[in-house]
Design an enzyme around this catalytic site. Structure first.
Site, mmCIF file in Angstrom:
data_model
loop_
_atom_site.group_PDB
_atom_site.id
_atom_site.type_symbol
_atom_site.label_atom_id
_atom_site.label_comp_id
_atom_site.label_asym_id
_atom_site.label_seq_id
_atom_site.Cartn_x
_atom_site.Cartn_y
_atom_site.Cartn_z
ATOM 1 N N GLU A 109 -4.447 7.432 -4.809
ATOM 2 C CA GLU A 109 -4.576 6.890 -6.158
ATOM 3 C C GLU A 109 -5.907 7.297 -6.772
ATOM 4 O O GLU A 109 -6.890 7.432 -6.043
ATOM 5 C CB GLU A 109 -4.464 5.359 -6.122
ATOM 6 C CG GLU A 109 -3.129 4.869 -5.610
ATOM 7 C CD GLU A 109 -3.054 3.344 -5.476
ATOM 8 O OE1 GLU A 109 -1.964 2.824 -5.198
ATOM 9 O OE2 GLU A 109 -4.114 2.679 -5.628
ATOM 10 N N ARG A 116 0.859 -1.173 0.000
ATOM 11 C CA ARG A 116 0.000 0.000 0.000
ATOM 12 C C ARG A 116 0.901 1.230 0.000
ATOM 13 O O ARG A 116 1.941 1.272 0.668
ATOM 14 C CB ARG A 116 -0.924 0.033 1.225
ATOM 15 C CG ARG A 116 -2.055 -0.978 1.164
ATOM 16 C CD ARG A 116 -3.078 -0.588 0.106
ATOM 17 N NE ARG A 116 -4.231 -1.477 0.080
ATOM 18 C CZ ARG A 116 -4.333 -2.548 -0.706
ATOM 19 N NH1 ARG A 116 -3.338 -2.873 -1.512
ATOM 20 N NH2 ARG A 116 -5.432 -3.285 -0.689
ATOM 21 N N HIS A 172 -1.092 0.255 -9.927
ATOM 22 C CA HIS A 172 -1.704 -0.694 -8.986
ATOM 23 C C HIS A 172 -2.288 -1.904 -9.727
ATOM 24 O O HIS A 172 -3.489 -2.170 -9.670
ATOM 25 C CB HIS A 172 -2.785 0.003 -8.162
ATOM 26 C CG HIS A 172 -3.070 -0.693 -6.862
ATOM 27 N ND1 HIS A 172 -3.510 -0.023 -5.750
ATOM 28 C CD2 HIS A 172 -2.973 -2.000 -6.490
ATOM 29 C CE1 HIS A 172 -3.681 -0.888 -4.750
ATOM 30 N NE2 HIS A 172 -3.354 -2.101 -5.184
#
Length: 324
Positions: A268, A239, A287
């Site tokens: 994000e 993360r 991601h």
């Protein structure tokens, strides 16, 4: 009898959703690549019995308290830091995630990111596409060897151990730091436990795979980066908020570490002009740790099956919390 109402925060394939339709009214946000607006999410929660969110959708007190019918939030992801689990538990709402089905896929991506960063693959590909390759030279786009180097894995859960298996194939020296010792990884993989500071000092590659908690937020801070080798490469596939991005930027610009490979960011999505993305010694990805067709479908299916189980009065398959 009125069917329970299920809200899904992205458009999923019809065949995945079909088993839900037999027992529930299902509504999906009609976009695959656009987040559901917060006001819409709160409005849908007012009548929802179940919500199937993505890991980027914040399921906080406002969402959880919007309606009285909510029984389960089935996150499509192994991480669940986007959900206020304590608030859900207090309200008697089950929280589920999708562990195990993405372990190997995420480990593949993590090690690919390590290789790409070490060998400057993205930079080299762009060098060629931009017409800059005019001649061969001894140190043209020279990177760092991976084989026989030392990898330090922070977070030795299932994904961490899967990354260690891949590192073993590269004859790497495997160190790890975890909240608790992992005897199975030590025995099967030859992994050696190190205190956090020692791991940072000894590792050529520091790989972050720890969950985001109040204890791990900004675990990788200014002091941590200063403890690493100047030749060290930092990889984060956990993360974004586990690393202090400003501290990482300063470490990269100041030459305190050599490079970074990042699949995650604190906020994000990020724009192309994000300070870290713009650095030549950073490989940045959007991601995509679990982004294969096979794994994403397995995640969708498990999240769906958790909801079906709860709606049918059975225990969920992969609960995060327990409701007494």
């Amino acid at each position: 009898m009125t069917k329970p109402y299920v809200f899904i925060t992205r458009k999923l394939p019809e065949d995945v959703v079909a088993p839900l339709l037999a027992i529930a009214e299902v509504e999906m946000w009609p976009h695959e690549d656009m987040a559901v607006p917060r006001d819409v999410l709160v409005e849908k929660a007012k009548r929802a019995t179940a919500i199937l969110p993505m890991v980027s959708d914040p399921i906080d007190e406002d969402v959880l308290s919007a309606g009285s019918a909510l029984r389960v939030v089935a996150n499509m992801g192994v991480g669940y830091d986007n959900i206020d689990v304590a608030a859900a538990t207090h309200r008697g709402i089950l929280v589920c995630n999708t562990p195990d089905v993405l372990t190997d896929t995420t480990a593949d991506l993590t090690f690919a990111l390590l290789l790409a960063t070490a060998r400057r693959l993205v930079e080299a590909a762009m060098f060629l596409k931009e017409g800059k390759w005019k001649s061969w030279s001894p140190f043209l786009l020279a990177g760092a060897d991976v084989h026989h180097k030392t990898i330090g894995i922070v977070g030795m859960g299932n994904i961490g151990q899967a990354v260690a298996k891949r590192a073993k194939g590269f004859d790497m020296n495997i160190l790890y730091y975890n909240r608790s010792r992992r005897p199975e990884a030590e025995e099967k993989l030859g992994a050696v436990y190190r205190p956090f500071a020692d791991l940072l000092a000894e590792s050529d590659f520091v790989v972050c795979l720890t969950p985001l908690t109040s204890e791990t937020r900004h675990l990788f801070n200014r002091e941590a980066f200063r403890q690493m080798k100047k030749s060290a490469i930092f990889i984060n596939a956990a993360r974004g908020a586990v690393a202090d991005e400003q501290a990482l930027y300063e470490a990269l610009v100041g030459g305190e570490i050599a490079a970074a490979g990042l699949d995650v960011f604190e906020h994000e999505p990020v724009a192309a002009d994000h300070p870290l993305v713009s650095l030549p010694n950073v490989v940045a990805l959007p991601h995509i740790g679990s982004a294969t067709y096979e794994t994403r479908r397995a995640m969708m299916t498990l999240a769906r099956d958790n909801i079906i189980a709860v709606l049918e009065g059975r225990p969920p398959l992969t609960p995060v919390n327990r409701i007494s």
